[in-house]
Design an enzyme around this catalytic site. Structure first.
Site, PDB file in Angstrom:
ATOM      1  N   GLU A 152      11.013  17.464 -24.891  1.00  0.00           N
ATOM      2  CA  GLU A 152       9.861  16.623 -25.243  1.00  0.00           C
ATOM      3  C   GLU A 152      10.042  15.169 -24.800  1.00  0.00           C
ATOM      4  O   GLU A 152       9.586  14.249 -25.469  1.00  0.00           O
ATOM      5  CB  GLU A 152       9.588  16.675 -26.762  1.00  0.00           C
ATOM      6  CG  GLU A 152       9.251  18.050 -27.285  1.00  0.00           C
ATOM      7  CD  GLU A 152       7.962  18.612 -26.729  1.00  0.00           C
ATOM      8  OE1 GLU A 152       6.921  17.941 -26.827  1.00  0.00           O
ATOM      9  OE2 GLU A 152       8.019  19.725 -26.160  1.00  0.00           O
ATOM     10  N   GLY A 185      17.340  17.188 -25.123  1.00  0.00           N
ATOM     11  CA  GLY A 185      16.543  16.479 -24.120  1.00  0.00           C
ATOM     12  C   GLY A 185      15.094  16.933 -24.041  1.00  0.00           C
ATOM     13  O   GLY A 185      14.366  16.560 -23.120  1.00  0.00           O
ATOM     14  N   ASP A 237      24.119  22.370 -24.313  1.00  0.00           N
ATOM     15  CA  ASP A 237      25.535  22.113 -24.602  1.00  0.00           C
ATOM     16  C   ASP A 237      26.410  22.098 -23.358  1.00  0.00           C
ATOM     17  O   ASP A 237      26.265  22.935 -22.465  1.00  0.00           O
ATOM     18  CB  ASP A 237      26.075  23.195 -25.539  1.00  0.00           C
ATOM     19  CG  ASP A 237      25.503  23.062 -26.937  1.00  0.00           C
ATOM     20  OD1 ASP A 237      24.572  22.248 -27.131  1.00  0.00           O
ATOM     21  OD2 ASP A 237      25.998  23.753 -27.838  1.00  0.00           O
ATOM     22  N   ASP A 270      20.583  17.949 -35.498  1.00  0.00           N
ATOM     23  CA  ASP A 270      20.502  18.966 -34.457  1.00  0.00           C
ATOM     24  C   ASP A 270      19.313  19.905 -34.700  1.00  0.00           C
ATOM     25  O   ASP A 270      19.237  20.552 -35.751  1.00  0.00           O
ATOM     26  CB  ASP A 270      21.841  19.744 -34.492  1.00  0.00           C
ATOM     27  CG  ASP A 270      22.064  20.600 -33.276  1.00  0.00           C
ATOM     28  OD1 ASP A 270      21.137  20.743 -32.465  1.00  0.00           O
ATOM     29  OD2 ASP A 270      23.184  21.131 -33.150  1.00  0.00           O
TER      30      ASP A 270
HETATM   31  C1  GLA Z   1      24.316  22.903 -31.077  1.00  0.00           C
HETATM   32  C2  GLA Z   1      24.744  21.528 -30.573  1.00  0.00           C
HETATM   33  C3  GLA Z   1      26.261  21.484 -30.465  1.00  0.00           C
HETATM   34  C4  GLA Z   1      26.870  21.760 -31.825  1.00  0.00           C
HETATM   35  C5  GLA Z   1      26.371  23.103 -32.369  1.00  0.00           C
HETATM   36  C6  GLA Z   1      26.772  23.319 -33.807  1.00  0.00           C
HETATM   37  O1  GLA Z   1      24.624  23.905 -30.158  1.00  0.00           O
HETATM   38  O2  GLA Z   1      24.149  21.238 -29.343  1.00  0.00           O
HETATM   39  O3  GLA Z   1      26.689  20.220 -29.994  1.00  0.00           O
HETATM   40  O4  GLA Z   1      26.550  20.714 -32.710  1.00  0.00           O
HETATM   41  O5  GLA Z   1      24.955  23.192 -32.317  1.00  0.00           O
HETATM   42  O6  GLA Z   1      26.283  24.493 -34.332  1.00  0.00           O
END
Ligand code: GLA
Length: 525
Positions: free
Chosen positions: A313, A311, A332, A272
């Site tokens: 780049e 999503g 998210d 992430d």
């Molecule tokens: C980002 C991700 C989420 C989750 C959180 C965890 O927001 O997009 O899916 O993994 O971090 O901190």
């Protein structure tokens, strides 16, 4: 590299939080010297929803001024001015004014919140050295195309802790979820990955090996337990020095972390972007993901590689080249109709050509069963994800879901559409007011056709095959109610409830529609 050993301080939530002020022990009698403030301080803010956010403050008061930086989950912010008075340091950084008051060997931090509010929590000094991580230069590989790892020939199916539990996770929960995945019939329906999201991480040992926090006492034993059920275990990290919730990331430890994950028996990594925004420029994103892709390839264990960078780049154009098996296509999801439908209906447009066996668009994890949508809306969520050939990663509490929620998650003919071996994504082919019709090509010349009602009133939706580019003879099966509807004729008209979906499967020929056996139960490898 010499690393500071980060001790996990006693972390107190003092609310989000101005309304619940921290009881500050009586101030020491003599004014504090700058030395007592100097160093790296770490604390955790617990939000009203139970989510935790790690904050780090590097302070160096000197000669009447204060330098240093604040490291919040959203990034690094240098201290731009400040002063020391008695036991209190006040300083400015992004967001406004900060106040740090010494309370014995800890510090009560008051940080700016939204709309003029403030939040307070206690931080502990993890090092007297005011040197922020990372301490080593960052190197990136030359761009190239990695050999596909051969995993995820169908969209991965499993569960992930984030949507329901955020960072409130532990070993016991993960074991219970694995138990429930088997007992509920989800494993039989094809779900196999039990994925730990953010919040498992602690610090690094003297050799730089990442360690789980005390809520995960033995990651290898946990993996053994999950494997013993015939399931697989996933984990989470970031190319940044901190994850989005502020925990230890993999920056400058990519190969080491990949080896650790492999040694623990991890089968899936969600990686992430989070604070990597501070370490890299956007144009370095591909190389940063390739670095972990190479590390996983060299780690000696098949590990599904899930890219999470919202999503950006045009990841769909390079996700497979860095070894990615799936990549998030948006920010998210959350458990409401507006967010789910904007991600599913709007934001996947034009991405359909990029998905295929081994590499999938990921519109984010499922919210089915988390309570914010109706059953019709959750059926639409599931239908839409199936039409998108999306990974089906449940995000609810499998231990306590209702039979209705379970039935939505395990409906075998919907899963068969999602998992169709052809691996072609569906797309919108017709739209009129709140009605949308989507078509997905399936193997053996079959088709999935979804009639969606995005409106708030019941609606008759008519699918005229010639308008949808569907020629020839087909028989129709209504997928959610599992009933044959006979030869296709020239059109199909259905009553579709508000925010609901009628999902059809068209089989070539004029006979009874034969649903393909569910293909998801097999190992995704
Ligand atoms: C980002 C991700 C989420 C989750 C959180 C965890 O927001 O997009 O899916 O993994 O971090 O901190």
């Amino acid at each position: 590299m010499t690393r500071t050993r980060v001790l996990y301080p006693l972390l107190l939530c003092l609310g989000a939080c101005a309304s619940q002020p921290t009881p500050v022990p009586a101030a020491a009698e003599a004014p504090a010297t700058p030395d007592r403030f100097t160093g790296r301080w770490m604390g955790e803010l617990i939000r009203p929803d139970g989510g935790r956010r790690r904050w780090e403050v590097v302070l160096k008061p000197q000669g009447g001024s204060v330098t240093g930086a604040v490291y919040s989950p959203s990034g690094e912010s240098p201290i731009t001015g400040g002063s020391l008075s008695g036991n209190v340091v006040t300083f400015t950084a992004r967001g406004g004014s900060y106040r740090a008051e010494l309370a014995d060997d800890r510090m009560v931090l008051t940080i700016p919140g939204a709309r003029g509010s403030s939040q307070t929590f206690t931080a502990s000094r993890v090092s007297p050295d005011p040197v922020p991580a990372p301490a080593t230069p960052i190197t990136l590989p030359e761009l190239k195309e990695l050999t596909p790892n051969g995993l995820a020939q169908r969209p991965p199916m499993g569960w992930n802790s984030w949507n329901k539990f955020h960072t409130g996770i532990n070993d016991k929960l993960i074991r219970e979820i694995a138990d429930a995945m088997v007992a509920s019939g989800m494993q039989k329906a094809g779900y196999s990955y039990v994925n730990i999201d953010d919040g498992w991480e602690a610090d690094r040992d003297d050799q730089g090996n990442i360690r789980p926090n005390s809520r995960f006492p033995d990651m290898k034993a946990l993996a053994d337990y999950v494997h013993g059920k015939g399931l697989k275990l996933g984990i989470y990290s970031s190319p940044g020095f901190r994850t989005c919730a502020g925990f230890e990331g993999s920056l400058n430890h990519e190969a080491q972390d990949a080896r650790t994950f492999a040694a623990w028996g991890i089968d899936y990594l969600k990686y992430d972007w989070c604070t990597a925004v501070l370490a890299y420029k956007n144009e370095q994103m591909r190389a940063a993901y390739q670095k972990m892709g190479e590390a996983l390839a060299a780690a000696g264990r098949p590990i599904v590689y899930s890219l999470c960078q919202y999503g950006r780049e045009h990841v769909e154009t390079w996700g497979p080249a860095v070894g990615g098996n799936l990549w998030r296509t948006t920010g998210d999801i959350s458990d409401n109709w507006e967010k789910m439908s904007s991600i599913g209906f709007e934001k996947q447009q034009k991405l359909d050509g990029f998905a295929g066996p081994g590499h999938w668009n990921d519109p984010d994890m499922l919210e089915i069963g988390n309570g914010g949508m109706s059953e019709d809306e959750y059926r639409t969520h599931m239908s839409l994800w199936a039409m998108l050939a999306a990974p089906l990663i449940a995000g609810n509490d499998l231990r306590s879901m209702t039979p209705a929620v379970r039935d939505i998650l395990i409906q075998p003919e919907v899963i068969a559409i999602d998992q169709d071996p052809l691996g072609r994504e569906g797309k919108q082919v017709a739209k009129a007011a709140d009605a949308e019709i989507w078509v997905r090509p399936l193997e053996h010349d079959a088709r999935a056709v979804a009639l969606f009602n995005r409106g708030k009133e019941p609606m008759k939706v008519s699918a005229k095959w010639s308008d949808l580019g569907i020629g020839g003879r087909y028989s129709v099966r209504s997928v959610w109610d599992r009933s044959d509807r006979g030869p296709a004729g020239t059109e199909y008209v259905a009553d579709v409830p508000p925010h609901g979906t009628v999902l059809l499967r068209l089989e070539p020929g004029n006979g009874k529609a034969k649903p393909r056996p569910r293909s998801g139960a097999r190992s995704m490898r």
